[in-house]
Design a protein around this motif. Sequence first.
Motif, short mmCIF file in Angstrom:
data_model
loop_
_atom_site.label_atom_id
_atom_site.label_comp_id
_atom_site.label_asym_id
_atom_site.label_seq_id
_atom_site.Cartn_x
_atom_site.Cartn_y
_atom_site.Cartn_z
N ARG A 21 0.85 -1.18 0.00
CA ARG A 21 0.00 0.00 0.00
C ARG A 21 0.90 1.23 0.00
NH1 ARG A 21 -2.47 2.30 4.10
NH2 ARG A 21 -1.77 0.85 5.68
N LYS A 22 0.43 2.27 -0.67
CA LYS A 22 1.21 3.51 -0.66
C LYS A 22 0.91 4.26 0.63
CE LYS A 22 1.42 7.89 -2.96
NZ LYS A 22 0.62 8.81 -3.73
N ALA A 23 1.94 4.65 1.36
CA ALA A 23 1.71 5.45 2.58
C ALA A 23 1.17 6.81 2.16
CB ALA A 23 3.03 5.62 3.34
N ALA A 24 0.33 7.39 3.00
CA ALA A 24 -0.30 8.67 2.65
C ALA A 24 0.74 9.75 2.36
CB ALA A 24 -1.22 9.10 3.79
N ASP A 25 1.89 9.67 3.04
CA ASP A 25 2.91 10.70 2.87
C ASP A 25 4.05 10.28 1.95
OD1 ASP A 25 3.60 8.78 4.71
OD2 ASP A 25 4.53 10.16 6.14
N ALA A 26 3.81 9.25 1.13
CA ALA A 26 4.87 8.80 0.21
C ALA A 26 4.84 9.57 -1.10
CB ALA A 26 4.71 7.31 -0.07
N ILE A 27 6.01 9.76 -1.69
CA ILE A 27 6.12 10.42 -3.00
C ILE A 27 6.06 9.33 -4.05
CG2 ILE A 27 7.65 11.76 -4.49
CD1 ILE A 27 8.97 12.79 -1.82
N GLU A 28 5.09 9.43 -4.96
CA GLU A 28 4.96 8.38 -5.98
C GLU A 28 5.83 8.69 -7.20
OE1 GLU A 28 1.13 6.41 -6.57
OE2 GLU A 28 1.30 6.99 -8.67
N ILE A 29 6.54 7.68 -7.66
CA ILE A 29 7.38 7.84 -8.85
C ILE A 29 7.02 6.74 -9.85
CG2 ILE A 29 9.74 7.80 -9.76
CD1 ILE A 29 10.72 8.86 -7.12
N ASP A 30 6.60 7.14 -11.04
CA ASP A 30 6.31 6.16 -12.09
C ASP A 30 7.57 5.98 -12.93
OD1 ASP A 30 5.52 4.72 -14.30
OD2 ASP A 30 3.56 5.71 -14.46
N THR A 31 8.16 4.79 -12.86
CA THR A 31 9.45 4.55 -13.53
C THR A 31 9.30 3.94 -14.93
OG1 THR A 31 9.73 2.31 -12.64
CG2 THR A 31 10.50 4.14 -11.25
N SER A 32 8.05 3.84 -15.42
CA SER A 32 7.80 3.15 -16.70
C SER A 32 8.76 3.55 -17.81
CB SER A 32 6.38 3.41 -17.19
OG SER A 32 5.45 2.98 -16.26
N SER A 33 8.97 4.86 -17.95
CA SER A 33 9.86 5.26 -19.05
C SER A 33 11.11 5.96 -18.54
CB SER A 33 9.09 6.14 -20.04
OG SER A 33 8.39 7.13 -19.34
N MET A 34 11.57 5.53 -17.37
CA MET A 34 12.79 6.11 -16.82
C MET A 34 13.93 5.09 -16.85
SD MET A 34 11.29 7.99 -13.43
CE MET A 34 12.71 8.97 -13.01
N THR A 35 15.16 5.60 -17.05
CA THR A 35 16.31 4.70 -16.94
C THR A 35 16.68 4.61 -15.45
OG1 THR A 35 17.91 6.50 -17.06
CG2 THR A 35 17.21 5.50 -19.16
N VAL A 36 17.53 3.63 -15.13
CA VAL A 36 17.95 3.49 -13.74
C VAL A 36 18.67 4.76 -13.28
CG1 VAL A 36 19.50 2.24 -12.19
CG2 VAL A 36 18.11 0.98 -13.81
N ASP A 37 19.53 5.30 -14.14
CA ASP A 37 20.26 6.53 -13.78
C ASP A 37 19.28 7.67 -13.45
OD1 ASP A 37 22.70 5.38 -14.01
OD2 ASP A 37 23.16 6.19 -16.00
N GLU A 38 18.22 7.76 -14.23
CA GLU A 38 17.23 8.83 -14.00
C GLU A 38 16.50 8.61 -12.67
OE1 GLU A 38 16.09 9.94 -18.65
OE2 GLU A 38 14.95 8.39 -17.60
N GLN A 39 16.18 7.36 -12.38
CA GLN A 39 15.49 7.06 -11.10
C GLN A 39 16.38 7.43 -9.92
OE1 GLN A 39 14.32 2.86 -11.15
NE2 GLN A 39 13.91 3.06 -13.31
N VAL A 40 17.65 7.04 -10.02
CA VAL A 40 18.59 7.31 -8.93
C VAL A 40 18.78 8.82 -8.75
CG1 VAL A 40 20.99 6.99 -8.15
CG2 VAL A 40 19.77 5.10 -9.24
N ALA A 41 18.93 9.52 -9.87
CA ALA A 41 19.14 10.98 -9.80
C ALA A 41 17.91 11.66 -9.20
CB ALA A 41 19.43 11.52 -11.20
#
Length: 224
Positions: A188-208
Amino acid sequence: MIAIDGPAASGKSTTARRVAQELGFLHLDTGAMYRAFTLKVLRAGKDPGDSESVGALVGVTQIELHRANDALLVLLDGEDVTLAVRGEDVTRAVSTVSSLRCVREAMVREQRRAAGQSDVVAEGRDIGTVVFPDADLKFFMIAGIDARARRRQAELMNRGIRTDLDALAGKIRERDWLDSTRAESPLRKAADAIEIDTSSMTVDEQVALVTGIVRERLGRKGKP
Ligand code: DC
């Protein structure tokens, strides 16, 4: 304490490992712990859904995560099972084993102990909601089923295992369903979590992106 939750193959493990390296934090891969215990259940010939016999094993199991250079070693009763926990048999049974309350209680206790006083990037399904609800920063990573199946396929291909994309997508969907509909600590997503959709992101982009948010919110060293 940074919490990263999300479904299978959403990019959270790779991101958590790299973010932990960049910040000099400990990487706590809680999925690897559930996997190691599942391996023990299977080796002991127990039914993964039988809480009584599985519960009896919990108290006599030691699971440790060790950092060796850039890799994370998973030790089960002192044996290095880093590769074995990624096996198909473990992946198939892990959602059933991890839905048992007795298993979750023991793992959460161990996760809190392992985190101790260190600076930690912990990842899993219930980190921001149950294990560390007071985490300084929480992320919830998601990705479309196609992207996730393709990632898993590439990961398996790296290990020389050829798999069908549709079959993989089906297995991921099934694990999503089991992990998010169970009674104990569902994904479950915590109410205070930041959601990140990684569908079209590279690993480097996610890490950055994650490292950038951590530094912006918590300061250069990622500490509050
Ligand atoms: O992240 P992973 O695919 O290695 O996790 C394997 C399984 O372990 C996952 O399908 C559900 C379980 N798990 C859990 O129930 N709670 C966690 N915090 C982490 C993993």
